[in-house]
Design an enzyme around this catalytic site. Structure first.
Site, short mmCIF file in Angstrom:
data_model
loop_
_atom_site.label_atom_id
_atom_site.label_comp_id
_atom_site.label_asym_id
_atom_site.label_seq_id
_atom_site.Cartn_x
_atom_site.Cartn_y
_atom_site.Cartn_z
N ASP A 328 0.86 -1.18 0.00
CA ASP A 328 0.00 0.00 0.00
C ASP A 328 0.90 1.23 0.00
O ASP A 328 1.87 1.27 0.74
CB ASP A 328 -0.86 -0.04 1.29
CG ASP A 328 -2.08 0.86 1.22
OD1 ASP A 328 -1.93 2.01 0.79
OD2 ASP A 328 -3.16 0.40 1.61
N ARG A 330 -0.59 4.45 0.19
CA ARG A 330 -1.44 5.60 0.49
C ARG A 330 -0.93 6.42 1.67
O ARG A 330 -1.21 7.60 1.76
CB ARG A 330 -2.88 5.15 0.77
CG ARG A 330 -3.62 4.79 -0.48
CD ARG A 330 -4.97 4.24 -0.15
NE ARG A 330 -4.89 2.94 0.50
CZ ARG A 330 -5.93 2.26 0.95
NH1 ARG A 330 -7.13 2.78 0.83
NH2 ARG A 330 -5.78 1.08 1.49
#
Ligand SMILES: [Zn+2]
Length: 415
Positions: A328, A330
Protein backbone atom coordinates in the site's frame (compact mmCIF):
# COMPACT_ATOMS: atom_id res chain seq x y z
CA UNK A 1 -0.13 36.53 -27.26
CA UNK A 2 0.31 32.81 -27.91
CA UNK A 3 3.74 31.20 -27.66
CA UNK A 4 5.45 30.59 -30.96
CA UNK A 5 7.02 27.14 -30.53
CA UNK A 6 9.55 27.81 -33.31
CA UNK A 7 10.91 30.98 -31.68
CA UNK A 8 14.18 30.40 -29.83
CA UNK A 9 13.86 31.32 -26.17
CA UNK A 10 16.29 31.02 -23.35
CA UNK A 11 15.19 28.84 -20.45
CA UNK A 12 15.01 30.53 -17.07
CA UNK A 13 16.44 28.15 -14.52
CA UNK A 14 14.51 27.96 -11.29
CA UNK A 15 17.51 26.61 -9.40
CA UNK A 16 18.98 30.03 -8.67
CA UNK A 17 17.42 32.61 -6.41
CA UNK A 18 15.97 35.45 -8.39
CA UNK A 19 15.03 37.02 -5.11
CA UNK A 20 13.42 40.30 -6.21
CA UNK A 21 10.10 40.79 -4.47
CA UNK A 22 9.33 37.23 -3.38
CA UNK A 23 7.28 37.33 -0.17
CA UNK A 24 8.40 35.11 2.73
CA UNK A 25 6.23 32.21 3.96
CA UNK A 26 6.13 31.59 7.72
CA UNK A 27 4.21 28.33 7.93
CA UNK A 28 1.71 28.16 10.81
CA UNK A 29 1.96 31.91 11.63
CA UNK A 30 -1.00 33.29 13.54
CA UNK A 31 -2.39 35.57 10.83
CA UNK A 32 -2.46 35.29 7.02
CA UNK A 33 -0.46 38.54 6.80
CA UNK A 34 2.36 37.02 8.88
CA UNK A 35 2.11 33.66 7.11
CA UNK A 36 2.33 35.25 3.68
CA UNK A 37 0.71 34.11 0.43
CA UNK A 38 1.65 31.02 -1.58
CA UNK A 39 2.89 32.29 -4.93
CA UNK A 40 3.29 29.39 -7.36
CA UNK A 41 2.45 31.20 -10.56
CA UNK A 42 4.84 31.25 -13.48
CA UNK A 43 3.65 34.64 -14.74
CA UNK A 44 6.19 36.61 -12.70
CA UNK A 45 9.01 34.31 -11.68
CA UNK A 46 10.71 36.72 -9.29
CA UNK A 47 7.57 36.60 -7.10
CA UNK A 48 7.60 32.81 -6.73
CA UNK A 49 8.14 31.60 -3.16
CA UNK A 50 7.44 27.87 -3.64
CA UNK A 51 8.76 24.90 -5.60
CA UNK A 52 6.41 23.59 -8.28
CA UNK A 53 3.25 25.19 -9.59
CA UNK A 54 -0.52 25.21 -9.18
CA UNK A 55 -3.16 22.63 -10.21
CA UNK A 56 -1.16 19.54 -9.30
CA UNK A 57 -0.78 17.15 -12.24
CA UNK A 58 -2.89 19.46 -14.41
CA UNK A 59 0.05 21.84 -14.61
CA UNK A 60 1.25 19.54 -17.41
CA UNK A 61 -1.96 20.17 -19.38
CA UNK A 62 -1.45 23.90 -18.81
CA UNK A 63 1.98 23.52 -20.35
CA UNK A 64 0.42 21.72 -23.33
CA UNK A 65 -2.11 24.53 -23.71
CA UNK A 66 0.72 27.09 -23.77
CA UNK A 67 2.78 24.94 -26.17
CA UNK A 68 -0.22 24.58 -28.48
CA UNK A 69 -0.75 28.33 -28.49
CA UNK A 70 -4.18 28.00 -26.83
CA UNK A 71 -3.23 29.69 -23.56
CA UNK A 72 -1.42 32.96 -23.00
CA UNK A 73 1.21 32.15 -20.36
CA UNK A 74 0.70 35.58 -18.80
CA UNK A 75 -3.00 34.98 -18.21
CA UNK A 76 -4.02 36.03 -14.70
CA UNK A 77 -7.16 34.50 -13.24
CA UNK A 78 -10.12 36.86 -12.92
CA UNK A 79 -11.50 35.85 -9.50
CA UNK A 80 -14.76 37.85 -9.73
CA UNK A 81 -17.61 35.91 -8.03
CA UNK A 82 -15.42 32.88 -7.29
CA UNK A 83 -15.46 33.33 -3.47
CA UNK A 84 -16.42 30.33 -1.28
CA UNK A 85 -20.16 29.72 -0.80
CA UNK A 86 -19.56 28.76 2.84
CA UNK A 87 -17.16 30.22 5.36
CA UNK A 88 -14.77 27.60 6.69
CA UNK A 89 -12.59 28.68 9.61
CA UNK A 90 -10.28 30.14 10.59
CA UNK A 91 -9.81 27.50 13.28
CA UNK A 92 -7.07 27.15 15.93
CA UNK A 93 -5.62 24.19 13.98
CA UNK A 94 -4.75 26.56 11.11
CA UNK A 95 -2.03 28.26 13.09
CA UNK A 96 -0.60 25.14 14.68
CA UNK A 97 2.30 24.38 12.30
CA UNK A 98 2.25 20.67 13.18
CA UNK A 99 -1.48 20.10 12.57
CA UNK A 100 -1.61 21.05 8.88
CA UNK A 101 1.41 20.47 6.62
CA UNK A 102 -0.08 19.39 3.27
CA UNK A 103 -2.60 22.08 2.34
CA UNK A 104 -2.87 25.86 2.64
CA UNK A 105 -5.58 26.67 5.20
CA UNK A 106 -5.92 30.16 3.68
CA UNK A 107 -6.14 28.68 0.17
CA UNK A 108 -9.88 29.35 -0.28
CA UNK A 109 -9.81 32.99 0.76
CA UNK A 110 -6.69 34.39 -0.92
CA UNK A 111 -8.72 37.11 -2.67
CA UNK A 112 -9.83 38.37 0.74
CA UNK A 113 -6.86 37.80 3.07
CA UNK A 114 -4.19 38.74 0.54
CA UNK A 115 -6.12 41.60 -1.10
CA UNK A 116 -3.21 44.00 -0.53
CA UNK A 117 -0.65 41.68 -2.11
CA UNK A 118 -2.99 41.04 -5.07
CA UNK A 119 -3.41 44.79 -5.50
CA UNK A 120 0.39 45.12 -5.44
CA UNK A 121 0.58 42.81 -8.47
CA UNK A 122 1.27 39.41 -6.94
CA UNK A 123 -0.43 36.60 -8.88
CA UNK A 124 -1.86 34.66 -5.92
CA UNK A 125 -4.15 31.79 -6.85
CA UNK A 126 -6.64 29.91 -4.69
CA UNK A 127 -5.62 26.33 -3.89
CA UNK A 128 -9.07 25.59 -2.46
CA UNK A 129 -12.52 26.25 -3.96
CA UNK A 130 -15.81 25.85 -2.08
CA UNK A 131 -19.18 25.53 -3.84
CA UNK A 132 -22.67 24.02 -3.54
CA UNK A 133 -24.11 21.07 -5.44
CA UNK A 134 -26.95 18.58 -5.68
CA UNK A 135 -25.69 15.00 -5.92
CA UNK A 136 -27.92 12.29 -7.35
CA UNK A 137 -26.91 8.66 -6.86
CA UNK A 138 -28.90 5.56 -7.88
CA UNK A 139 -28.06 3.94 -4.51
CA UNK A 140 -29.64 6.88 -2.67
CA UNK A 141 -32.77 6.71 -4.85
CA UNK A 142 -32.95 2.97 -4.11
CA UNK A 143 -32.60 3.68 -0.38
CA UNK A 144 -35.59 6.04 -0.64
CA UNK A 145 -37.60 3.39 -2.50
CA UNK A 146 -36.77 0.80 0.16
CA UNK A 147 -37.69 3.22 2.95
CA UNK A 148 -34.20 3.52 4.46
CA UNK A 149 -33.95 7.19 3.53
CA UNK A 150 -36.73 9.78 3.64
CA UNK A 151 -36.62 13.05 1.69
CA UNK A 152 -36.93 16.06 4.02
CA UNK A 153 -36.53 18.73 1.33
CA UNK A 154 -33.60 20.13 3.31
CA UNK A 155 -30.77 17.58 3.12
CA UNK A 156 -32.51 15.19 0.70
CA UNK A 157 -34.96 16.33 -1.97
CA UNK A 158 -38.02 14.38 -3.23
CA UNK A 159 -36.31 13.35 -6.48
CA UNK A 160 -33.37 11.86 -4.58
CA UNK A 161 -30.89 14.73 -4.88
CA UNK A 162 -28.80 15.36 -1.78
CA UNK A 163 -27.82 18.99 -1.10
CA UNK A 164 -24.13 19.38 -0.35
CA UNK A 165 -21.35 21.88 0.09
CA UNK A 166 -18.24 20.63 -1.65
CA UNK A 167 -14.66 21.79 -1.76
CA UNK A 168 -11.71 20.93 -3.99
CA UNK A 169 -8.31 21.10 -2.33
CA UNK A 170 -4.90 21.13 -3.98
CA UNK A 171 -1.86 19.84 -2.12
CA UNK A 172 0.50 22.47 -0.66
CA UNK A 173 3.33 20.74 1.17
CA UNK A 174 5.37 22.37 3.90
CA UNK A 175 8.44 20.17 3.44
CA UNK A 176 9.85 20.33 7.01
CA UNK A 177 6.42 19.30 8.35
CA UNK A 178 5.93 16.53 5.75
CA UNK A 179 9.38 15.11 6.56
CA UNK A 180 8.50 15.09 10.25
CA UNK A 181 5.27 13.14 9.59
CA UNK A 182 7.21 10.46 7.71
CA UNK A 183 10.02 10.31 10.23
CA UNK A 184 12.77 11.25 7.78
CA UNK A 185 15.04 14.26 7.46
CA UNK A 186 13.95 17.14 5.25
CA UNK A 187 17.10 16.82 3.15
CA UNK A 188 16.45 13.11 2.54
CA UNK A 189 12.83 13.85 1.59
CA UNK A 190 13.95 16.59 -0.82
CA UNK A 191 16.58 14.43 -2.45
CA UNK A 192 14.27 11.44 -2.93
CA UNK A 193 11.45 13.63 -4.30
CA UNK A 194 13.96 15.09 -6.76
CA UNK A 195 15.35 11.71 -7.82
CA UNK A 196 12.03 9.82 -8.02
CA UNK A 197 10.47 12.50 -10.24
CA UNK A 198 13.36 12.15 -12.67
CA UNK A 199 14.89 15.45 -11.56
CA UNK A 200 11.68 17.35 -12.31
CA UNK A 201 12.14 20.01 -9.60
CA UNK A 202 15.83 20.98 -9.17
CA UNK A 203 14.94 23.52 -6.44
CA UNK A 204 14.18 20.59 -4.15
CA UNK A 205 17.93 20.15 -3.83
CA UNK A 206 19.26 23.59 -4.77
CA UNK A 207 16.88 25.92 -2.94
CA UNK A 208 16.66 24.91 0.71
CA UNK A 209 15.30 28.42 1.39
CA UNK A 210 12.07 27.41 -0.40
CA UNK A 211 10.21 25.25 2.12
CA UNK A 212 6.87 24.88 0.34
CA UNK A 213 6.29 22.47 -2.56
CA UNK A 214 3.24 22.22 -4.82
CA UNK A 215 3.52 18.54 -5.78
CA UNK A 216 2.28 17.29 -9.18
CA UNK A 217 -0.30 14.94 -7.66
CA UNK A 218 -4.06 14.81 -7.20
CA UNK A 219 -5.65 16.52 -4.24
CA UNK A 220 -8.85 15.98 -2.31
CA UNK A 221 -12.54 16.71 -2.68
CA UNK A 222 -14.82 16.99 0.31
CA UNK A 223 -18.60 16.66 0.38
CA UNK A 224 -20.43 18.12 3.37
CA UNK A 225 -24.01 17.12 4.20
CA UNK A 226 -25.51 19.79 6.48
CA UNK A 227 -23.90 22.95 7.82
CA UNK A 228 -20.13 23.17 7.22
CA UNK A 229 -19.63 25.13 10.46
CA UNK A 230 -21.06 22.24 12.50
CA UNK A 231 -18.01 20.14 11.56
CA UNK A 232 -15.97 22.13 14.08
CA UNK A 233 -18.50 21.70 16.89
CA UNK A 234 -17.73 18.49 18.81
CA UNK A 235 -21.25 18.58 20.29
CA UNK A 236 -22.83 18.10 16.84
CA UNK A 237 -22.86 14.46 15.71
CA UNK A 238 -20.39 14.02 12.86
CA UNK A 239 -20.61 11.07 10.48
CA UNK A 240 -17.49 10.90 8.31
CA UNK A 241 -15.76 8.76 5.73
CA UNK A 242 -12.26 9.33 4.36
CA UNK A 243 -12.29 7.55 1.00
CA UNK A 244 -9.42 6.86 -1.38
CA UNK A 245 -10.09 7.00 -5.10
CA UNK A 246 -10.90 3.78 -6.96
CA UNK A 247 -12.00 4.66 -10.47
CA UNK A 248 -12.86 1.05 -11.39
CA UNK A 249 -15.40 0.66 -8.60
CA UNK A 250 -16.34 4.26 -7.69
CA UNK A 251 -17.24 5.23 -11.26
CA UNK A 252 -17.53 2.03 -13.31
CA UNK A 253 -18.92 -0.41 -10.72
CA UNK A 254 -16.24 -3.12 -10.93
CA UNK A 255 -17.10 -5.83 -8.41
CA UNK A 256 -13.59 -6.87 -7.33
CA UNK A 257 -13.58 -4.42 -4.40
CA UNK A 258 -15.97 -2.69 -2.02
CA UNK A 259 -15.06 0.91 -2.84
CA UNK A 260 -18.29 2.21 -4.40
CA UNK A 261 -20.63 0.22 -2.12
CA UNK A 262 -18.74 1.58 0.89
CA UNK A 263 -18.77 5.12 -0.51
CA UNK A 264 -22.51 5.11 -1.21
CA UNK A 265 -23.20 3.45 2.16
CA UNK A 266 -21.22 6.30 3.79
CA UNK A 267 -23.25 8.89 1.85
CA UNK A 268 -26.45 7.22 3.10
CA UNK A 269 -25.09 7.37 6.68
CA UNK A 270 -24.08 11.02 6.19
CA UNK A 271 -27.57 11.95 4.95
CA UNK A 272 -29.22 10.15 7.89
CA UNK A 273 -26.80 11.79 10.34
CA UNK A 274 -27.46 15.26 8.92
CA UNK A 275 -31.22 14.63 9.06
CA UNK A 276 -30.85 13.74 12.77
CA UNK A 277 -29.46 17.23 13.33
CA UNK A 278 -25.83 16.25 12.79
CA UNK A 279 -23.47 16.82 9.91
CA UNK A 280 -21.90 14.44 7.38
CA UNK A 281 -18.55 14.49 5.59
CA UNK A 282 -16.97 12.47 2.80
CA UNK A 283 -13.31 13.35 2.16
CA UNK A 284 -12.24 11.85 -1.17
CA UNK A 285 -8.51 11.57 -1.86
CA UNK A 286 -7.03 11.10 -5.33
CA UNK A 287 -4.91 8.08 -4.44
CA UNK A 288 -5.89 5.66 -7.17
CA UNK A 289 -5.25 1.99 -6.47
CA UNK A 290 -3.68 2.51 -3.04
CA UNK A 291 -1.69 5.32 -4.67
CA UNK A 292 0.02 2.75 -6.90
CA UNK A 293 -1.91 3.91 -9.96
CA UNK A 294 -4.34 2.01 -12.13
CA UNK A 295 -1.76 0.24 -14.34
CA UNK A 296 -0.20 -1.41 -11.30
CA UNK A 297 -3.65 -2.20 -9.93
CA UNK A 298 -4.78 -4.01 -13.07
CA UNK A 299 -1.47 -5.94 -13.24
CA UNK A 300 -2.14 -7.10 -9.68
CA UNK A 301 -5.66 -8.22 -10.63
CA UNK A 302 -4.21 -10.46 -13.35
CA UNK A 303 -1.51 -11.79 -11.03
CA UNK A 304 -4.14 -12.60 -8.40
CA UNK A 305 -6.51 -14.36 -10.76
CA UNK A 306 -3.85 -16.31 -12.69
CA UNK A 307 -1.89 -17.62 -9.70
CA UNK A 308 -1.89 -21.33 -8.89
CA UNK A 309 -4.93 -22.02 -6.71
CA UNK A 310 -6.78 -18.95 -7.99
CA UNK A 311 -7.56 -15.60 -6.33
CA UNK A 312 -7.55 -16.46 -2.62
CA UNK A 313 -7.62 -14.08 0.35
CA UNK A 314 -4.44 -15.55 1.86
CA UNK A 315 -2.44 -14.33 -1.18
CA UNK A 316 -4.21 -10.96 -1.53
CA UNK A 317 -1.48 -8.71 -0.10
CA UNK A 318 1.38 -10.90 -1.39
CA UNK A 319 0.34 -10.40 -5.02
CA UNK A 320 0.24 -6.62 -4.62
CA UNK A 321 3.66 -6.66 -2.99
CA UNK A 322 5.10 -8.84 -5.77
CA UNK A 323 4.11 -6.33 -8.45
CA UNK A 324 4.42 -3.01 -6.58
CA UNK A 325 7.10 -3.75 -4.00
CA UNK A 326 4.75 -2.61 -1.22
CA UNK A 327 1.25 -3.55 -0.10
CA UNK A 328 0.00 0.00 0.00
CA UNK A 329 1.40 3.45 -0.82
CA UNK A 330 -1.44 5.60 0.49
CA UNK A 331 0.37 6.48 3.71
CA UNK A 332 -2.45 8.09 5.68
CA UNK A 333 -0.01 10.40 7.54
CA UNK A 334 -1.14 13.50 5.62
CA UNK A 335 -4.86 12.61 5.37
CA UNK A 336 -6.00 14.15 8.70
CA UNK A 337 -4.87 17.62 7.55
CA UNK A 338 -8.16 18.19 5.73
CA UNK A 339 -10.06 17.28 8.90
CA UNK A 340 -8.06 19.87 10.85
CA UNK A 341 -8.73 22.43 8.10
CA UNK A 342 -12.43 21.87 8.76
CA UNK A 343 -11.86 22.39 12.49
CA UNK A 344 -12.88 18.81 13.36
CA UNK A 345 -12.10 17.66 16.91
CA UNK A 346 -14.44 14.69 17.18
CA UNK A 347 -15.85 12.16 14.68
CA UNK A 348 -18.82 10.46 16.29
CA UNK A 349 -19.29 7.85 13.57
CA UNK A 350 -16.30 6.95 11.37
CA UNK A 351 -17.53 4.99 8.34
CA UNK A 352 -14.33 3.06 7.68
CA UNK A 353 -12.78 -0.24 8.63
CA UNK A 354 -9.20 0.83 7.84
CA UNK A 355 -6.90 0.67 10.85
CA UNK A 356 -4.40 2.91 9.00
CA UNK A 357 -6.99 5.68 8.60
CA UNK A 358 -8.23 5.25 12.18
CA UNK A 359 -4.69 5.37 13.61
CA UNK A 360 -3.80 8.46 11.55
CA UNK A 361 -6.95 10.33 12.63
CA UNK A 362 -6.73 9.50 16.33
CA UNK A 363 -2.94 9.96 16.28
CA UNK A 364 -3.48 13.53 15.03
CA UNK A 365 -5.58 14.33 18.08
CA UNK A 366 -9.11 13.81 16.73
CA UNK A 367 -11.40 11.71 18.91
CA UNK A 368 -13.28 8.89 17.18
CA UNK A 369 -16.46 7.44 18.68
CA UNK A 370 -18.14 4.56 16.88
CA UNK A 371 -16.61 2.79 13.86
CA UNK A 372 -19.10 1.75 11.19
CA UNK A 373 -18.32 -1.24 8.97
CA UNK A 374 -19.88 -2.04 5.59
CA UNK A 375 -23.11 -4.09 5.80
CA UNK A 376 -22.47 -7.65 4.57
CA UNK A 377 -25.21 -7.46 1.92
CA UNK A 378 -23.36 -4.61 0.16
CA UNK A 379 -20.16 -6.62 -0.43
CA UNK A 380 -19.97 -7.97 -4.01
CA UNK A 381 -19.19 -11.73 -4.15
CA UNK A 382 -15.84 -11.20 -5.90
CA UNK A 383 -14.82 -8.62 -3.27
CA UNK A 384 -14.94 -11.13 -0.40
CA UNK A 385 -11.26 -11.89 -1.11
CA UNK A 386 -10.26 -8.29 -0.34
CA UNK A 387 -12.61 -7.99 2.63
CA UNK A 388 -11.39 -11.15 4.39
CA UNK A 389 -7.73 -10.35 3.69
CA UNK A 390 -8.14 -6.85 5.15
CA UNK A 391 -9.94 -8.13 8.27
CA UNK A 392 -7.10 -10.61 8.85
CA UNK A 393 -4.57 -7.79 8.39
CA UNK A 394 -6.09 -5.71 11.18
CA UNK A 395 -8.99 -3.80 9.61
CA UNK A 396 -11.80 -3.06 12.05
CA UNK A 397 -14.62 -5.61 12.14
CA UNK A 398 -17.23 -6.45 14.75
CA UNK A 399 -17.22 -9.98 13.24
CA UNK A 400 -14.80 -12.84 13.82
CA UNK A 401 -11.34 -12.20 12.34
CA UNK A 402 -10.80 -14.84 9.61
CA UNK A 403 -8.22 -17.57 10.32
CA UNK A 404 -5.66 -19.02 7.88
CA UNK A 405 -8.08 -21.69 6.67
CA UNK A 406 -10.87 -19.20 5.95
CA UNK A 407 -8.38 -17.02 4.04
CA UNK A 408 -7.32 -19.98 1.89
CA UNK A 409 -10.93 -20.91 1.22
CA UNK A 410 -12.13 -17.39 0.36
CA UNK A 411 -11.76 -17.39 -3.39
CA UNK A 412 -12.66 -14.93 -6.13
CA UNK A 413 -13.78 -15.44 -9.71
CA UNK A 414 -11.26 -16.52 -12.38
CA UNK A 415 -10.49 -14.17 -15.29
ZN1 LIG B 1 -11.68 -0.36 -5.23
Amino acid sequence: MAADPSAPRHIRLTSHASGQGALPIRWGASTPAERGPIVGTTTKRSHRNVIGTHSGSYSVYRALAVAAGALNRDHKADLTNTAPTDQIGPYPQWTDPGKIVSLDPWGATVAEVFANELAAGYDIRPTIAVTKAHVILPEVIEAIQKGRLKPDNRILLEGGAACVTKAAIEPVWYLPGVAKRFGCSESDLRRVLFEETGGMYPELVTRSDLEVFLPPIGGQTIYIFGNARDLANPDVELTARVHDECNGSDVFGSDICTCRPYLTHAIEECIQGAQRGGVGLVAYSRKEGRALGEVTKFLVYNARKRQVGGDTADQYFARTECVAGVQDMRFQELMPDVLHWLGIRKIHRLVSMSNMKYDAITGSGIEVGERVDIPAELIPADAQVEMEAKKAAGYFTPDVVPDARTLKETKGRAL
